[in-house]
Design an enzyme around this catalytic site. Structure first.
Site, PDB file in Angstrom:
ATOM      1  N   THR A   1       0.964  -1.440   0.018  1.00 60.60           N
ATOM      2  CA  THR A   1      -0.063  -0.074  -0.056  1.00 60.60           C
ATOM      3  C   THR A   1       0.943   1.320  -0.067  1.00 60.60           C
ATOM      4  OG1 THR A   1      -1.752   1.327   1.405  1.00 60.60           O
ATOM      5  CG2 THR A   1      -0.098  -0.283   2.479  1.00 60.60           C
TER       6      THR A   1
ATOM      7  N   GLU B   1       0.493   3.442   1.979  1.00 65.59           N
ATOM      8  CA  GLU B   1       0.575   4.058   3.538  1.00 65.59           C
ATOM      9  C   GLU B   1       2.046   3.549   3.903  1.00 65.59           C
ATOM     10  OE1 GLU B   1      -2.578   3.751   6.037  1.00 65.59           O
ATOM     11  OE2 GLU B   1      -4.045   4.219   4.572  1.00 65.59           O
TER      12      GLU B   1
ATOM     13  N   TYR C   1      -1.772  -0.497  11.110  1.00 67.09           N
ATOM     14  CA  TYR C   1      -2.034  -1.073   9.870  1.00 67.09           C
ATOM     15  C   TYR C   1      -0.850  -1.025   8.910  1.00 67.09           C
ATOM     16  CZ  TYR C   1      -3.472  -1.185   5.043  1.00 67.09           C
ATOM     17  OH  TYR C   1      -3.740  -1.241   3.649  1.00 67.09           O
TER      18      TYR C   1
ATOM     19  N   LYS D   1       1.721  -3.767   7.248  1.00 72.53           N
ATOM     20  CA  LYS D   1       2.075  -3.817   5.676  1.00 72.53           C
ATOM     21  C   LYS D   1       3.234  -3.612   5.395  1.00 72.53           C
ATOM     22  CE  LYS D   1      -0.787  -4.399   2.962  1.00 72.53           C
ATOM     23  NZ  LYS D   1      -1.382  -5.674   2.372  1.00 72.53           N
TER      24      LYS D   1
HETATM   25  P1  NAD Z   1     -10.966  -5.921   2.550  1.00 73.72           P
HETATM   26  O1  NAD Z   1     -10.785  -5.642   4.211  1.00 73.72           O
HETATM   27  O2  NAD Z   1     -12.168  -5.488   1.672  1.00 73.72           O
HETATM   28  O3  NAD Z   1     -10.737  -7.430   2.178  1.00 73.72           O
HETATM   29  C1  NAD Z   1      -9.752  -8.188   2.870  1.00 73.72           C
HETATM   30  C2  NAD Z   1     -10.016  -9.737   2.492  1.00 73.72           C
HETATM   31  O4  NAD Z   1      -8.957 -10.526   3.076  1.00 73.72           O
HETATM   32  C3  NAD Z   1     -11.126 -10.169   3.273  1.00 73.72           C
HETATM   33  O5  NAD Z   1     -11.885 -10.994   2.410  1.00 73.72           O
HETATM   34  C4  NAD Z   1     -11.163 -10.940   4.537  1.00 73.72           C
HETATM   35  O6  NAD Z   1     -11.860 -12.119   4.993  1.00 73.72           O
HETATM   36  C5  NAD Z   1      -9.646 -11.711   4.168  1.00 73.72           C
HETATM   37  N1  NAD Z   1      -8.682 -11.901   5.010  1.00 73.72           N
HETATM   38  C6  NAD Z   1      -8.690 -11.270   6.206  1.00 73.72           C
HETATM   39  N2  NAD Z   1      -7.652 -11.814   7.142  1.00 73.72           N
HETATM   40  C7  NAD Z   1      -7.316 -13.124   6.490  1.00 73.72           C
HETATM   41  C8  NAD Z   1      -6.491 -14.057   6.754  1.00 73.72           C
HETATM   42  N3  NAD Z   1      -5.719 -14.138   7.937  1.00 73.72           N
HETATM   43  N4  NAD Z   1      -6.528 -15.270   5.846  1.00 73.72           N
HETATM   44  C9  NAD Z   1      -7.335 -15.351   4.579  1.00 73.72           C
HETATM   45  N5  NAD Z   1      -8.051 -14.254   4.421  1.00 73.72           N
HETATM   46  C10 NAD Z   1      -7.936 -13.205   5.165  1.00 73.72           C
HETATM   47  O7  NAD Z   1      -9.222  -5.188   2.008  1.00 73.72           O
HETATM   48  P2  NAD Z   1      -9.519  -4.586   0.502  1.00 73.72           P
HETATM   49  O8  NAD Z   1      -9.730  -3.339   0.712  1.00 73.72           O
HETATM   50  O9  NAD Z   1      -9.942  -5.306  -0.491  1.00 73.72           O
HETATM   51  O10 NAD Z   1      -7.717  -4.653   0.264  1.00 73.72           O
HETATM   52  C11 NAD Z   1      -7.198  -5.792  -0.238  1.00 73.72           C
HETATM   53  C12 NAD Z   1      -5.718  -5.751  -0.099  1.00 73.72           C
HETATM   54  O11 NAD Z   1      -5.186  -4.386  -0.973  1.00 73.72           O
HETATM   55  C13 NAD Z   1      -5.037  -5.410   1.195  1.00 73.72           C
HETATM   56  O12 NAD Z   1      -3.793  -6.187   1.296  1.00 73.72           O
HETATM   57  C14 NAD Z   1      -4.811  -4.117   1.511  1.00 73.72           C
HETATM   58  O13 NAD Z   1      -3.643  -3.779   2.322  1.00 73.72           O
HETATM   59  C15 NAD Z   1      -4.309  -3.696  -0.044  1.00 73.72           C
HETATM   60  N6  NAD Z   1      -4.731  -2.083  -0.354  1.00 73.72           N
HETATM   61  C16 NAD Z   1      -5.894  -1.658  -0.189  1.00 73.72           C
HETATM   62  C17 NAD Z   1      -6.183  -0.412  -0.665  1.00 73.72           C
HETATM   63  C18 NAD Z   1      -7.879   0.050  -0.405  1.00 73.72           C
HETATM   64  O14 NAD Z   1      -7.877   1.351  -0.580  1.00 73.72           O
HETATM   65  N7  NAD Z   1      -8.546  -0.480  -0.176  1.00 73.72           N
HETATM   66  C19 NAD Z   1      -5.347   0.374  -1.289  1.00 73.72           C
HETATM   67  C20 NAD Z   1      -4.136  -0.232  -1.272  1.00 73.72           C
HETATM   68  C21 NAD Z   1      -3.559  -1.415  -1.029  1.00 73.72           C
HETATM   69  O1  DAU Z   2      -4.046   4.650   0.938  1.00 70.84           O
HETATM   70  C1  DAU Z   2      -4.225   3.234   0.652  1.00 70.84           C
HETATM   71  C2  DAU Z   2      -5.268   2.884   2.009  1.00 70.84           C
HETATM   72  O2  DAU Z   2      -6.303   3.477   1.949  1.00 70.84           O
HETATM   73  C3  DAU Z   2      -5.174   1.171   2.067  1.00 70.84           C
HETATM   74  O3  DAU Z   2      -3.919   0.724   2.291  1.00 70.84           O
HETATM   75  C4  DAU Z   2      -6.154   0.928   3.371  1.00 70.84           C
HETATM   76  O4  DAU Z   2      -6.444  -0.602   3.458  1.00 70.84           O
HETATM   77  C5  DAU Z   2      -7.406   1.840   3.001  1.00 70.84           C
HETATM   78  O5  DAU Z   2      -8.323   1.495   4.185  1.00 70.84           O
HETATM   79  C6  DAU Z   2      -7.375   3.135   3.062  1.00 70.84           C
HETATM   80  O6  DAU Z   2      -6.808   4.019   4.160  1.00 70.84           O
HETATM   81  P1  DAU Z   2      -7.540   5.323   4.464  1.00 70.84           P
HETATM   82  O7  DAU Z   2      -7.200   5.353   6.056  1.00 70.84           O
HETATM   83  O8  DAU Z   2      -6.614   6.413   3.694  1.00 70.84           O
HETATM   84  O9  DAU Z   2      -8.847   5.185   4.013  1.00 70.84           O
HETATM   85  P2  DAU Z   2     -10.420   5.382   4.740  1.00 70.84           P
HETATM   86  O10 DAU Z   2     -11.431   5.325   3.638  1.00 70.84           O
HETATM   87  O11 DAU Z   2     -10.552   5.039   6.298  1.00 70.84           O
HETATM   88  O12 DAU Z   2     -10.117   7.051   4.913  1.00 70.84           O
HETATM   89  C7  DAU Z   2      -9.688   7.899   3.752  1.00 70.84           C
HETATM   90  C8  DAU Z   2      -9.830   9.769   4.460  1.00 70.84           C
HETATM   91  O13 DAU Z   2     -11.000   9.819   4.864  1.00 70.84           O
HETATM   92  C9  DAU Z   2      -8.546   9.392   5.695  1.00 70.84           C
HETATM   93  O14 DAU Z   2      -8.276  10.717   5.519  1.00 70.84           O
HETATM   94  C10 DAU Z   2      -9.696   9.345   6.784  1.00 70.84           C
HETATM   95  C11 DAU Z   2     -11.023  10.133   6.506  1.00 70.84           C
HETATM   96  N1  DAU Z   2     -12.255   9.609   7.068  1.00 70.84           N
HETATM   97  C12 DAU Z   2     -12.315   8.291   6.843  1.00 70.84           C
HETATM   98  C13 DAU Z   2     -13.713   7.780   7.442  1.00 70.84           C
HETATM   99  C14 DAU Z   2     -13.931   6.326   7.700  1.00 70.84           C
HETATM  100  C15 DAU Z   2     -13.120  10.516   7.327  1.00 70.84           C
HETATM  101  O15 DAU Z   2     -12.910  11.722   7.502  1.00 70.84           O
HETATM  102  N2  DAU Z   2     -14.411   9.965   8.059  1.00 70.84           N
HETATM  103  C16 DAU Z   2     -14.522   8.682   8.118  1.00 70.84           C
HETATM  104  O16 DAU Z   2     -15.550   8.203   8.580  1.00 70.84           O
END
Ligand code: NAD
Ligand code: DAU
Length: 339
Positions: free
Chosen positions: A129, A131, A153, A157
């Site tokens: 990520t 992050e 987190y 990661k």
């Molecule tokens: P998510 O939380 O929606 O999904 C995570 C999935 O992993 C779920 O299906 C959960 O059941 C599974 N999981 C959790 N722990 C597990 C374990 N121990 N064994 C097997 N399965 C397990 O997450 P997402 O938003 O889809 O993110 C997916 C990946 O992408 C993550 O690695 C996250 O760090 C990375 N990522 C997310 C974002 C974002 O904006 N969402 C951005 C950059 C990177």
């Molecule tokens: O940047 C990549 C990351 O983006 C991923 O690695 C993470 O898995 C994913 O959860 C996400 O992290 P963020 O913390 O950036 O996402 P989130 O949606 O939680 O928050 C986005 C921004 O919005 C952050 O600045 C916090 C703010 N926020 C979030 C929530 C849930 C609010 O202001 N209010 C809220 O209720």
């Protein structure tokens, strides 16, 4: 290319993983996909309804930390590629209780890497990520910049990211790493900013904006992210990390106002609340490395946001089940245990 390849996708029942699996079947109809997912609160088999009965799709409910179970999966399916999406992914939850983050996002990666080493694979993709770099006031991070994770987190990661790299350096395992910006799109769990605010706005509920609402995130449509991951899997170089950016930086207040506009709601729903602890101010990625490799995002923010809002409007049943807690009952019925 890889129509007979077998992909082991971990965390495939979550937001990005489920979009990636659907993308794989659309792109390579003959592909085999094994989805290994623990089904935590964030994993939802309903995300995969459209593919669950098709040939070539195999679901295994299990924990990536369980090395014996992972070994069974390797012996049974002999995957060519492993794409590790499985993670605890929500920053606020990691602040509340980091335990599962350390287990899954570090030990889980180790368990997968050890099995890859033992059974052999063509490629391991660690989904990291943006992050890991931490916050940046001006300019953008490139792949060689220093890591400076702020939350449990992000720190866990970072551990997974470096562990994957160490298996390339030490054991010559064919590892590539991707570091993407904030994703949005269909099937995102409604705890994250965009789906939480869309669904709250649809219910005339307040939108809790942290701090002054001016934190900046770079937004990447999930379909673009899936294509970027696949591009790196096919074209990346072993041992390298690739930033995957959306090139679309916005303050949270701008995202909030866009959601209010698209849902036909007024600014009165905005509620400024206490800031997140250790809240990173701005994320920004330099994506020239993946651009040189030949990939760039295709979606325009306006179009992708409209599609996203429309998806939550057309799939109320999906998110209402989650928000009401009804999904927990469904889970217990289907899997005979509590989440
Ligand atoms: P998510 O939380 O929606 O999904 C995570 C999935 O992993 C779920 O299906 C959960 O059941 C599974 N999981 C959790 N722990 C597990 C374990 N121990 N064994 C097997 N399965 C397990 O997450 P997402 O938003 O889809 O993110 C997916 C990946 O992408 C993550 O690695 C996250 O760090 C990375 N990522 C997310 C974002 C974002 O904006 N969402 C951005 C950059 C990177
Ligand atoms: O940047 C990549 C990351 O983006 C991923 O690695 C993470 O898995 C994913 O959860 C996400 O992290 P963020 O913390 O950036 O996402 P989130 O949606 O939680 O928050 C986005 C921004 O919005 C952050 O600045 C916090 C703010 N926020 C979030 C929530 C849930 C609010 O202001 N209010 C809220 O209720």
């Amino acid at each position: 290319m890889s129509k007979e390849k077998t992909y082991l996708v971990t965390g495939g029942a979550g937001f990005i993983g489920s979009n990636y699996i659907k993308f794989l079947f659309e792109t390579y109809p003959e592909v085999k996909v094994v989805n290994l997912d623990k089904l935590t609160y964030a994993g939802n088999p309903e995300n995969l309804k459209s593919v669950e009965n098709r040939s070539g799709y195999y679901f295994v409910k299990g924990d990536i930390c369980d090395r014996v179970l992972v070994a069974d999966v390797f012996r049974k399916y002999s995957p060519d590629y492993v794409i590790n999406f499985a993670a605890e992914s929500h920053v606020d939850r990691s602040i509340g209780d980091p335990d599962d983050f350390i287990k899954t996002d570090i030990y889980g990666v180790y368990s997968l890497l050890e099995n890859c080493r033992k059974y052999g694979i063509e490629r391991f993709v660690q989904i990291s990520t943006d992050e890991v770099y931490g916050s940046i006031d001006k300019g953008s991070f490139s792949e060689t910049d220093t890591f400076n994770p702020s939350s449990p987190y992000a720190a866990s990661k970072t551990g997974g990211d470096r562990l994957a790299f160490s298996y390339f350096v030490t054991y010559d395992l064919p590892v590539v790493i991707t570091r993407a910006s904030n994703n949005y799109g269909p099937n995102q769990y409604p705890e994250k900013l965009i789906p939480l605010f869309i669904t709250n706005a649809m219910d005339d509920k307040k939108l809790p904006l942290y701090g002054d609402g001016k934190n900046v995130r770079d937004w990447l449509y999930v379909e673009d992210h899936c294509k970027g991951v696949e591009y790196v899997l096919q074209n990346g170089k072993n041992g390298e990390a690739y930033n995957i950016a959306g090139n679309c930086e916005k303050q949270n207040i701008e995202i909030t106002k866009k959601i209010l506009e698209l849902t036909g709601q007024s600014d009165k729903l905005i509620e400024y609340v206490k800031d997140r602890a250790g809240h990173d101010r701005r994320y920004s990625l330099d994506d020239s490395k993946i651009a040189k490799l030949g990939w760039q995002p295709e979606y325009d923010f306006e179009e992708a946001m409209r599609k996203t809002v429309q998806w939550y409007q057309e799939n109320e049943e999906w998110w209402r089940k989650i928000k009401s807690g009804e999904y927990l009952e469904y889970y217990k019925e289907h899997y005979g245990q509590d989440l």
